[in-house]
Design a protein around this motif. Sequence first.
Motif, PDB file in Angstrom:
ATOM      1  N   ASN A  64     -11.791  18.395  -5.825  1.00 37.77           N
ATOM      2  CA  ASN A  64     -12.885  18.518  -5.080  1.00 37.77           C
ATOM      3  C   ASN A  64     -13.573  17.383  -4.115  1.00 37.77           C
ATOM      4  O   ASN A  64     -14.579  17.252  -3.910  1.00 37.77           O
ATOM      5  CB  ASN A  64     -14.051  19.366  -5.558  1.00 37.77           C
ATOM      6  CG  ASN A  64     -13.794  20.558  -6.098  1.00 37.77           C
ATOM      7  OD1 ASN A  64     -12.786  21.446  -5.518  1.00 37.77           O
ATOM      8  ND2 ASN A  64     -14.155  21.238  -7.205  1.00 37.77           N
ATOM      9  N   SER A  65     -12.476  16.340  -3.861  1.00 42.65           N
ATOM     10  CA  SER A  65     -13.107  15.117  -3.337  1.00 42.65           C
ATOM     11  C   SER A  65     -11.605  14.662  -2.577  1.00 42.65           C
ATOM     12  O   SER A  65     -10.600  14.900  -3.129  1.00 42.65           O
ATOM     13  CB  SER A  65     -13.566  14.155  -4.498  1.00 42.65           C
ATOM     14  OG  SER A  65     -13.783  13.063  -3.700  1.00 42.65           O
ATOM     15  N   SER A  66     -12.112  13.768  -1.768  1.00 40.74           N
ATOM     16  CA  SER A  66     -10.933  13.044  -1.074  1.00 40.74           C
ATOM     17  C   SER A  66     -10.421  11.995  -2.225  1.00 40.74           C
ATOM     18  O   SER A  66     -11.175  11.654  -3.027  1.00 40.74           O
ATOM     19  CB  SER A  66     -11.365  11.990   0.109  1.00 40.74           C
ATOM     20  OG  SER A  66     -11.606  13.053   1.203  1.00 40.74           O
ATOM     21  N   PRO A  67      -9.082  11.852  -2.177  1.00 42.56           N
ATOM     22  CA  PRO A  67      -8.507  10.872  -2.960  1.00 42.56           C
ATOM     23  C   PRO A  67      -8.968   9.197  -2.593  1.00 42.56           C
ATOM     24  O   PRO A  67      -9.288   9.268  -1.602  1.00 42.56           O
ATOM     25  CB  PRO A  67      -7.025  11.110  -3.060  1.00 42.56           C
ATOM     26  CG  PRO A  67      -6.912  11.486  -1.716  1.00 42.56           C
ATOM     27  CD  PRO A  67      -8.078  12.308  -1.214  1.00 42.56           C
ATOM     28  N   ILE A  68      -8.595   8.508  -3.797  1.00 38.64           N
ATOM     29  CA  ILE A  68      -8.877   7.089  -3.488  1.00 38.64           C
ATOM     30  C   ILE A  68      -7.300   6.509  -3.386  1.00 38.64           C
ATOM     31  O   ILE A  68      -6.580   6.544  -4.396  1.00 38.64           O
ATOM     32  CB  ILE A  68      -9.520   6.375  -4.722  1.00 38.64           C
ATOM     33  CG1 ILE A  68     -10.966   6.950  -4.591  1.00 38.64           C
ATOM     34  CG2 ILE A  68      -9.530   4.938  -4.445  1.00 38.64           C
ATOM     35  CD1 ILE A  68     -11.765   6.377  -5.657  1.00 38.64           C
ATOM     36  N   LYS A  69      -7.050   5.980  -2.205  1.00 34.60           N
ATOM     37  CA  LYS A  69      -5.759   5.450  -1.652  1.00 34.60           C
ATOM     38  C   LYS A  69      -5.607   4.200  -1.797  1.00 34.60           C
ATOM     39  O   LYS A  69      -6.031   3.701  -0.700  1.00 34.60           O
ATOM     40  CB  LYS A  69      -4.965   6.114  -0.787  1.00 34.60           C
ATOM     41  CG  LYS A  69      -5.175   7.945  -0.975  1.00 34.60           C
ATOM     42  CD  LYS A  69      -4.643   8.445   0.237  1.00 34.60           C
ATOM     43  CE  LYS A  69      -5.678   8.612   1.513  1.00 34.60           C
ATOM     44  NZ  LYS A  69      -5.056   9.201   2.593  1.00 34.60           N
ATOM     45  N   ILE A  70      -5.119   3.308  -2.790  1.00 32.48           N
ATOM     46  CA  ILE A  70      -5.478   1.753  -2.786  1.00 32.48           C
ATOM     47  C   ILE A  70      -4.177   1.053  -2.383  1.00 32.48           C
ATOM     48  O   ILE A  70      -3.080   1.390  -2.841  1.00 32.48           O
ATOM     49  CB  ILE A  70      -5.691   1.493  -4.224  1.00 32.48           C
ATOM     50  CG1 ILE A  70      -6.904   1.995  -4.526  1.00 32.48           C
ATOM     51  CG2 ILE A  70      -5.933  -0.118  -4.296  1.00 32.48           C
ATOM     52  CD1 ILE A  70      -7.307   1.895  -6.160  1.00 32.48           C
ATOM     53  N   SER A  71      -4.442   0.250  -1.331  1.00 29.59           N
ATOM     54  CA  SER A  71      -3.096  -0.804  -1.055  1.00 29.59           C
ATOM     55  C   SER A  71      -3.582  -2.047  -1.701  1.00 29.59           C
ATOM     56  O   SER A  71      -4.693  -2.667  -1.508  1.00 29.59           O
ATOM     57  CB  SER A  71      -3.143  -1.052   0.488  1.00 29.59           C
ATOM     58  OG  SER A  71      -2.223  -2.076   0.705  1.00 29.59           O
ATOM     59  N   ALA A  72      -2.649  -2.331  -2.749  1.00 29.79           N
ATOM     60  CA  ALA A  72      -3.228  -3.565  -3.557  1.00 29.79           C
ATOM     61  C   ALA A  72      -2.391  -4.724  -3.136  1.00 29.79           C
ATOM     62  O   ALA A  72      -0.941  -4.641  -3.111  1.00 29.79           O
ATOM     63  CB  ALA A  72      -2.785  -3.305  -5.143  1.00 29.79           C
ATOM     64  N   LYS A  73      -3.198  -5.848  -3.245  1.00 29.96           N
ATOM     65  CA  LYS A  73      -2.334  -6.941  -2.790  1.00 29.96           C
ATOM     66  C   LYS A  73      -2.762  -8.179  -3.688  1.00 29.96           C
ATOM     67  O   LYS A  73      -4.008  -8.263  -4.126  1.00 29.96           O
ATOM     68  CB  LYS A  73      -2.882  -7.528  -1.255  1.00 29.96           C
ATOM     69  CG  LYS A  73      -2.557  -6.515  -0.233  1.00 29.96           C
ATOM     70  CD  LYS A  73      -0.948  -6.538  -0.136  1.00 29.96           C
ATOM     71  CE  LYS A  73      -0.556  -5.538   0.954  1.00 29.96           C
ATOM     72  NZ  LYS A  73       0.949  -5.333   1.299  1.00 29.96           N
ATOM     73  N   LEU A  74      -2.033  -9.078  -4.027  1.00 30.81           N
ATOM     74  CA  LEU A  74      -2.404 -10.319  -4.785  1.00 30.81           C
ATOM     75  C   LEU A  74      -2.994 -11.101  -3.818  1.00 30.81           C
ATOM     76  O   LEU A  74      -2.938 -11.007  -2.618  1.00 30.81           O
ATOM     77  CB  LEU A  74      -0.889 -11.154  -5.357  1.00 30.81           C
ATOM     78  CG  LEU A  74      -0.366 -10.266  -6.579  1.00 30.81           C
ATOM     79  CD1 LEU A  74       0.944 -10.759  -6.512  1.00 30.81           C
ATOM     80  CD2 LEU A  74      -0.969 -10.172  -7.412  1.00 30.81           C
ATOM     81  N   SER A  75      -4.084 -12.133  -4.349  1.00 28.51           N
ATOM     82  CA  SER A  75      -4.887 -12.830  -3.548  1.00 28.51           C
ATOM     83  C   SER A  75      -3.974 -13.800  -2.658  1.00 28.51           C
ATOM     84  O   SER A  75      -4.643 -14.130  -1.660  1.00 28.51           O
ATOM     85  CB  SER A  75      -5.742 -13.700  -4.506  1.00 28.51           C
ATOM     86  OG  SER A  75      -6.572 -12.889  -4.909  1.00 28.51           O
ATOM     87  N   ASN A  76      -2.988 -14.262  -3.035  1.00 27.04           N
ATOM     88  CA  ASN A  76      -1.921 -15.096  -2.154  1.00 27.04           C
ATOM     89  C   ASN A  76      -0.904 -14.649  -1.474  1.00 27.04           C
ATOM     90  O   ASN A  76       0.018 -15.101  -0.936  1.00 27.04           O
ATOM     91  CB  ASN A  76      -1.333 -15.925  -3.275  1.00 27.04           C
ATOM     92  CG  ASN A  76      -0.701 -15.628  -4.400  1.00 27.04           C
ATOM     93  OD1 ASN A  76      -0.621 -14.370  -4.554  1.00 27.04           O
ATOM     94  ND2 ASN A  76       0.288 -16.357  -5.135  1.00 27.04           N
ATOM     95  N   ALA A  77      -0.961 -13.280  -1.454  1.00 24.59           N
ATOM     96  CA  ALA A  77      -0.094 -12.458  -0.741  1.00 24.59           C
ATOM     97  C   ALA A  77      -0.173 -12.801   0.796  1.00 24.59           C
ATOM     98  O   ALA A  77      -0.992 -12.872   1.511  1.00 24.59           O
ATOM     99  CB  ALA A  77      -0.179 -11.027  -0.912  1.00 24.59           C
ATOM    100  N   ASP A  78       1.061 -12.955   1.477  1.00 23.70           N
ATOM    101  CA  ASP A  78       1.080 -13.307   2.647  1.00 23.70           C
ATOM    102  C   ASP A  78       1.251 -12.052   3.868  1.00 23.70           C
ATOM    103  O   ASP A  78       0.896 -12.214   4.726  1.00 23.70           O
ATOM    104  CB  ASP A  78       2.286 -14.336   3.231  1.00 23.70           C
ATOM    105  CG  ASP A  78       1.940 -15.721   2.693  1.00 23.70           C
ATOM    106  OD1 ASP A  78       0.833 -16.015   2.059  1.00 23.70           O
ATOM    107  OD2 ASP A  78       3.057 -16.334   2.462  1.00 23.70           O
ATOM    108  N   TYR A  79       1.968 -11.013   3.424  1.00 24.09           N
ATOM    109  CA  TYR A  79       2.157 -10.257   4.324  1.00 24.09           C
ATOM    110  C   TYR A  79       1.759  -8.531   4.194  1.00 24.09           C
ATOM    111  O   TYR A  79       1.731  -8.271   2.965  1.00 24.09           O
ATOM    112  CB  TYR A  79       3.927  -9.972   4.414  1.00 24.09           C
ATOM    113  CG  TYR A  79       4.418 -11.171   4.757  1.00 24.09           C
ATOM    114  CD1 TYR A  79       4.234 -11.899   6.067  1.00 24.09           C
ATOM    115  CD2 TYR A  79       5.443 -11.674   3.940  1.00 24.09           C
ATOM    116  CE1 TYR A  79       4.776 -13.068   6.422  1.00 24.09           C
ATOM    117  CE2 TYR A  79       5.939 -13.033   4.338  1.00 24.09           C
ATOM    118  CZ  TYR A  79       5.567 -13.673   5.708  1.00 24.09           C
ATOM    119  OH  TYR A  79       6.326 -14.936   5.911  1.00 24.09           O
TER     120      TYR A  79
END
Length: 276
Positions: A64-79
């Motif tokens: 009964n809630s919108s999902p949490i949809k995570i885009s995960a990036k390392l701190s040093n990711a370039d793209y």
Amino acid sequence: MSVKSDLLEQDIADVAARYSNLPSHLPQWLIDIGVKPNAPIISATRVGAADKNNKTDVLISLENSSPIKISAKLSNADYFGNWYGHVRFLSEFGEETFNRLTEDVTRWANWWVHQTNAPFVGVSICFGKRTGNTAKRFLDIFSVEDIYSIVRGFSTNNYTDNMANCLYINSNAPQSLEELLDNLEPITEEAIKKATGEFMIAYRPINPLKEGTNRGKNVYTQFVPNRRLEEPTVVTSPSELAELGEFKEVTPNRLNHNHVLNTLEKEYNIIIPRKQ
């Protein structure tokens, strides 16, 4: 995707899966996108790169809630957008933007061939962090809204689980659900700028002598000779190549570096050695 990225995504999913409910207190921006405090957690799954159009790395499904949809990036990711092909490009940005980009990439390639020591017959693209001569301001070609499309994802139907609604930018995995939620950020211009600086297009000329799998990436310009040589001729430097022709614009036909190399050899007697 790197092994470190894969592990980060799995660690995030594993942390969330240990809990039965969200906390009773959530950041206001999560509430604003429809995530409910105390919502029961149905599942927490690492989605990863199963689909190249997917930007949700971890999907936390809630009752009964919108999902949490995570885009995960390392701190040093370039793209944020890596190796865009023609089909994907057209679906997100359209043919008019494609034409503007191939015109600019072609102009750049005809300049770069006189600056570099590495041969190339085409240029591929990525989006995100870039500096130096191979960087192009994103907003010179695209719109602000296009940045959001790259970062959060794009959908042409009613299925939107592939579209991220928040960012986790950290090289360290969270140790608790509270730490995870505290480190999530909304997908805003400010958050993107913090991660990448000014959003850029990375022009990626591929050296056939040193790169293998990247030769299969689509090109946004191609080298076209002025004429067919009388005898098969091996060319290994950009200066030699520049004497034989120039880079020209392409149509969105999924042309890649190997296609161009094959055409040069079969139709023009120009042989550029390839990494095996």
